[in-house]
Design an enzyme around this catalytic site. Structure first.
Site: not given
Length: 587
Positions: A418-420
């Site tokens: 997630f989120e990079g």
């Protein structure tokens, strides 16, 4: 080592170790504590009892829970009152994020609503867009989703194949398919990213007009694909988003045409902070579960909590969570402007949780993007450790679905994606720091050998000196091509994570003035110093040859000639506190 002046994010690296003033959980105001009580009660009374309904894909239940969350004001902590929010500070948002982290499936739904739908509108929406969408998102009337990733462009988001063709009347026609969309099965609006093509500008190259759009499900041509069959987070909706010649009005461009990367990256920065908070709250929940099981489970005629190996596991779970928690609250204080990272004066605290300048959030997120990536990586990997050791403490019971330990384990794994991904975030941590501080690393004074100082502070100064040595060597060795050296950047990032964590735990423990805080700080810093020494030697060996390599590695060895810390009694003190209280002992 001197403070960097204009450098804000990562100034902790350039300042000598000393007890400093940072915002900590021990400074929470009465209003903060009331928010925590409200969020904890909501999770305990409303969300956790609904686990099975959510895992059976009852999206009506999911929407009802979001609506209840809204009634309690938990969706609008970041939002100005004129749009139905509470206009609170980032510490308040962190507290709510920690609470929802108890159930990752709901935390994912919640995060897509608050972090990925409300935040981009709050930061980049026009007044009309905010008026149209924010009050309904904050009230839970409509739910949102964020559509950035594609099957061929996960981390490389700017290479998206989704296209938005500008029409003569200024509107756009969107086509493409987005993947892994949280809330995809029931969201009412989507923040969609696509590359703009314009027949009136044939010189415009693909990929240079990356743009964000507000797309409503009601627009013709918008459809969701089937629910994904996932390893974990089975109580959240994840689907493809299919766009077939979707006409989007010009006024639904979010931000500017060609500036979608600003929307995406700033939203991801804040998403990383909130994900770290959810991991932190989830870890505390699991630690309590592990302590309870260890106290009740008997082997060889006594509770397994009495065995040294189990006590070590419990204490290490706590040590790692304490570090993440300390970094998170410090970062929240920085974002709220209550902690001067030049360390020239102590903070005034947070007696009033009203935010003074929500419009400045993108600038604040940019200033502390390094720290945002650090808490994301550290938080997700800490939680992975905690849930893994929880399974181990449960033994065979942890491997079956009769116990929640199995679900915790599966649900945690996606946080490193997630989120990079954590790999991308590690490259960002080291890369951003070098870009922002390159002149200091090239022209500044060579870091000095470790000064005489108390044990923890001496170890912290040693780690900072090692970090600066590695970074300065990397800049000198590779110059503008440093970005291609991912192995070195990853090692540098690991060092920086441990330095920021060590700096934060020592500051918090010094402020607390309590033996239990001092114990956890000593354990963390002692272990971190060992990790940093190995990483620094490995990085320098990779960058240098011959006499240069031997000299640099020898210098690192001298730097880390510091007194060993007997962490066994300290860990026993921590484990005893966990077991006696039946929960994480620092709140």
């Amino acid at each position: 080592m001197s403070a960097p002046g204009a450098v804000r994010g990562a100034s902790w690296l350039f300042a000598s170790a000393a007890p400093v003033s940072t915002f900590t959980p021990e400074q929470l105001s009465d209003e903060h504590r009331l928010i925590r009580q409200t969020a904890d009660a909501f999770m305990a009374n409303e969300v956790l009892p609904a686990i099975h309904r959510l895992e059976e894909k009852d999206w009506t239940c999911a929407r009802e829970l979001v609506a209840t969350c809204a009634e309690l004001g938990l969706l609008g902590t970041d939002v100005p009152e004129e749009y139905g929010g509470l206009a609170m500070d980032k510490v308040s948002s962190l507290i709510v994020g920690e609470a929802v982290g108890r159930l990752p499936s709901f935390a994912t739904t919640f995060g897509a609503q608050t972090g990925l739908s409300i935040t981009p509108l709050l930061c980049f929406g026009t007044s009309a867009q905010k008026q149209q969408y924010l009050p309904r998102l904050v009230s839970g009337e409509i739910l949102g989703a964020y559509a950035l990733s594609e099957s061929g462009s996960g981390s490389d988001a700017l290479s998206a194949r989704a296209r938005a063709v500008r029409q003569a009347d200024g509107s756009f026609v969107l086509s493409g398919e987005k993947m892994w969309i949280t809330n995809g099965g029931f969201a009412d609006i989507f923040i969609v990213f696509a590359n703009v093509e314009d027949a009136r500008r044939p010189d415009l190259q693909v990929g240079r007009a990356f743009t964000a759009f507000i797309v409503e499900r009601a627009f013709p041509g918008v459809a969701s694909g089937n629910e994904e069959h996932k390893m974990g987070l089975n109580g959240s909706s994840t689907t493809p988003l299919i766009l077939q010649d979707v006409r989007v009005p010009a006024e639904n461009v979010l931000g500017e045409v060609g500036k979608g990367h600003k929307v995406a990256f700033n939203v991801l920065n804040y998403g990383r902070v909130k994900l770290g908070a959810m991991c932190s709250g989830g870890a505390r929940f699991v630690i309590a579960e592990a302590a309870k099981y260890a106290s009740e489970r008997r082997q060889f005629g006594r509770p397994i909590a009495e065995f040294g190996a189990i006590r070590h596991k419990l204490s290490e779970m706590v040590v790692r969570e304490y570090a993440v928690e300390s970094m998170l609250y410090r970062l929240a204080g920085l974002l709220d402007g209550h902690d001067d990272d030049t360390r020239s004066a102590p903070p005034s605290g947070l007696p009033d949780t009203r935010s003074a300048a929500l419009s400045g959030l993108p600038a604040a997120l940019e200033a502390y993007a390094i720290e945002a990536s650090i808490v994301k990586v550290a938080g997700s990997e800490m939680l992975d450790y905690v849930v893994d050791e929880n399974v181990q403490i449960h033994g065979g019971n942890g491997f079956v679905r009769d116990y929640p330990a199995e679900r915790h384990y599966r649900d945690a794994r996606v946080n490193r994606i997630f989120e990079g991904t954590n790999e991308i975030n590690r490259l960002l941590i080291a890369g951003m720091l070098v870009r922002r501080s390159k002149a200091m690393l090239v022209d500044g004074p060579e870091p000095q050998d470790r000064p005489d100082a108390p044990d923890v502070m001496a170890a912290l100064d040693t780690m900072k000196a090692a970090a600066l040595t590695v970074l300065a060597t990397a800049v000198s060795r590779y110059g503008d091509k440093l970005g291609d050296e991912q192995e070195v950047l990853t090692l540098a990032a690991d060092i920086l994570i441990d330095v920021f964590a060590s700096d934060s735990v020592t500051a918090r423990a010094a402020a607390a003035g309590d033996p239990l805080h001092a114990a956890v700080a000593s354990v963390y810093v002692s272990d971190a110093a060992a990790r940093v020494e190995v990483a620094a030697r490995t990085a320098l060996a990779a960058m240098l040859d011959g006499d240069e390599r031997a000299t640099a590695v020898a210098r690192i060895r001298r730097l880390f000639d510091i007194p060993a810390v007997d962490t066994v009694p300290l860990r026993n003190l921590i484990a005893a506190a966990v077991l006696s209280r039946g929960k994480y002992p620092y709140l």
